[in-house]
Design an enzyme around this catalytic site. Structure first.
Site, PDB file in Angstrom:
ATOM      1  N   LYS A  25      15.192  22.088  28.142  1.00 32.26           N
ATOM      2  CA  LYS A  25      15.498  23.129  27.150  1.00 32.26           C
ATOM      3  C   LYS A  25      14.434  24.202  27.181  1.00 32.26           C
ATOM      4  O   LYS A  25      14.731  25.401  27.193  1.00 32.26           O
ATOM      5  CB  LYS A  25      15.548  22.526  25.739  1.00 32.26           C
ATOM      6  CG  LYS A  25      16.835  21.808  25.421  1.00 32.26           C
ATOM      7  CD  LYS A  25      16.729  21.027  24.109  1.00 32.26           C
ATOM      8  CE  LYS A  25      17.925  20.110  23.964  1.00 32.26           C
ATOM      9  NZ  LYS A  25      17.734  19.021  23.008  1.00 32.26           N
ATOM     10  N   GLN A  61      14.881  16.966  18.045  1.00 34.37           N
ATOM     11  CA  GLN A  61      15.514  16.082  19.036  1.00 34.37           C
ATOM     12  C   GLN A  61      15.824  14.715  18.419  1.00 34.37           C
ATOM     13  O   GLN A  61      14.978  14.099  17.769  1.00 34.37           O
ATOM     14  CB  GLN A  61      14.567  15.925  20.243  1.00 34.37           C
ATOM     15  CG  GLN A  61      15.138  15.152  21.400  1.00 34.37           C
ATOM     16  CD  GLN A  61      16.272  15.889  22.130  1.00 34.37           C
ATOM     17  OE1 GLN A  61      16.345  17.112  22.101  1.00 34.37           O
ATOM     18  NE2 GLN A  61      17.138  15.139  22.759  1.00 34.37           N
ATOM     19  N   ASP A 116      21.736  23.518  16.249  1.00 29.30           N
ATOM     20  CA  ASP A 116      22.485  22.323  16.649  1.00 29.30           C
ATOM     21  C   ASP A 116      23.849  22.269  15.951  1.00 29.30           C
ATOM     22  O   ASP A 116      24.743  21.537  16.389  1.00 29.30           O
ATOM     23  CB  ASP A 116      21.708  21.065  16.223  1.00 29.30           C
ATOM     24  CG  ASP A 116      21.029  20.363  17.383  1.00 29.30           C
ATOM     25  OD1 ASP A 116      21.541  20.439  18.514  1.00 29.30           O
ATOM     26  OD2 ASP A 116      19.981  19.727  17.142  1.00 29.30           O
TER      27      ASP A 116
HETATM   28  N1  GUN Z   1      19.734  14.263  21.487  1.00 34.23           N
HETATM   29  C1  GUN Z   1      20.669  14.229  22.473  1.00 34.23           C
HETATM   30  N2  GUN Z   1      21.459  15.333  22.411  1.00 34.23           N
HETATM   31  C2  GUN Z   1      21.017  16.070  21.381  1.00 34.23           C
HETATM   32  C3  GUN Z   1      21.409  17.311  20.825  1.00 34.23           C
HETATM   33  O1  GUN Z   1      22.361  17.981  21.249  1.00 34.23           O
HETATM   34  N3  GUN Z   1      20.697  17.748  19.748  1.00 34.23           N
HETATM   35  C4  GUN Z   1      19.667  17.040  19.237  1.00 34.23           C
HETATM   36  N4  GUN Z   1      19.019  17.553  18.173  1.00 34.23           N
HETATM   37  N5  GUN Z   1      19.269  15.877  19.728  1.00 34.23           N
HETATM   38  C5  GUN Z   1      19.938  15.399  20.795  1.00 34.23           C
END
Ligand code: GUN
Length: 289
Positions: free
Chosen positions: A54, A98, A121
């Site tokens: 990311k 996350q 998100d």
């Molecule tokens: N963990 C795995 N995929 C995601 C996601 O799309 N967002 C978040 N915040 N955590 C994750």
């Protein structure tokens, strides 16, 4: 005839390119760059890989990436204090914590502490509610990416039958809401659904988001259907003994019947981060606009 491949890697690259051009347009006018804060608690290896990816892609399109890596023993109060600080920071347009979080931290309390206007998100109940009533909302990244892929095959989805297999808050439910907003007739199927094969065979658009390797095959696919495989499952290949990624669809089998299908890897996966960046840029444009 084998289905057309929906190339998520190429579509994500083209989306990132258009986002980079949008960012450059703003910064050329003297505006600050958009800022995305990513918070990682602990050292889960898969999460570390996601977060690094990311951060790299954020910077590549000209945005600012702010990473907060906290120790696994971090208290919920300390995490909530960091979120309050990021909510108040005018240089931050998106906040992503996350998941999963360590057991001492309640994920619902954390998600609800994020300013809904920075919830890139799309997990905050305010955004979930807005999506369900069809008003402006942050859309969770994987469903948003999946809809981009569907639109790459067909723009007008009105009146089509869509079946979403899986009812998670992160994928299944928001995916169904998005398809409903596109005027599809939507069915959400799940582990208790009776006659799952015939339900799936009614789908012009079939979205598999169950998290079970190769659960669905050609018997579940209507000839010519658009098939979106959200599953990313790591298995040990019985032939080679090596670990590899497979989807929720048995790709080789489903491909013989579908009209268009996403591969795993290289389908929905690359779209998720691209849509996180898209959400962050949307947030920024509202803030500076
Ligand atoms: N963990 C795995 N995929 C995601 C996601 O799309 N967002 C978040 N915040 N955590 C994750």
């Amino acid at each position: 005839m084998a289905a057309a491949l929906i190339d998520g890697k190429a579509i994500a690259a083209s989306l990132r390119q258009s986002l980079a051009a949008r960012v450059a347009g703003w910064t050329a006018k003297g505006h600050r760059a958009p800022g995305l804060a990513v918070v990682l608690v602990g050292e889960d290896p898969a999460s570390q890989v996601y977060v690094a990816s990311k951060a790299r892609q954020t910077v590549e399109i000209g945005m600012v990436s702010v990473e907060h890596k906290l120790p696994v023993e971090t208290s919920e109060a300390a995490l909530l204090a960091l979120i309050a600080q990021l909510n108040a920071d005018p240089a931050i347009d998106g906040i992503l914590v996350q998941l999963p979080l360590p057991p001492q931290i309640n994920p619902d309390r954390v998600i609800e502490a994020i300013d809904p206007a920075k919830d890139v998100d799309g997990f905050h109940p305010v955004n979930v509610g807005r999506l369900s009533i069809g008003s402006r909302a942050f859309i969770p990244c994987t469903p948003r990416g999946s809809l981009h892929l569907i639109h790459s095959v067909r723009k007008d989805l009105s009146g089509l039958n869509a079946v979403v297999v899986g009812r998670s808050n992160i994928v299944g439910k928001p995916m169904a809401a998005l398809l409903l907003a596109q005027s599809c007739t939507v069915t959400i199927a799940h582990s208790r659904t009776r006659d799952l094969d015939s339900v799936c065979r009614s789908a012009d658009i079939l979205v598999a988001a169950v998290g079970r390797p190769k659960m669905l095959d050609a018997r579940y696919v209507k000839p010519g259907a658009i098939v979106i495989d959200v599953g990313i499952n790591r298995i040990t290949d019985p032939e080679t003994g090596k670990s590899r990624l497979v989807g929720d669809m048995d790709f080789a089998s489903a491909r013989e019947v579908a009209g268009a299908i996403t591969p795993v890897p290289g389908g929905v996966g690359p779209m998720t981060i691209a849509c996180l960046l898209e959400n962050t840029l949307d947030s920024y444009e509202v803030r500076i606009g």
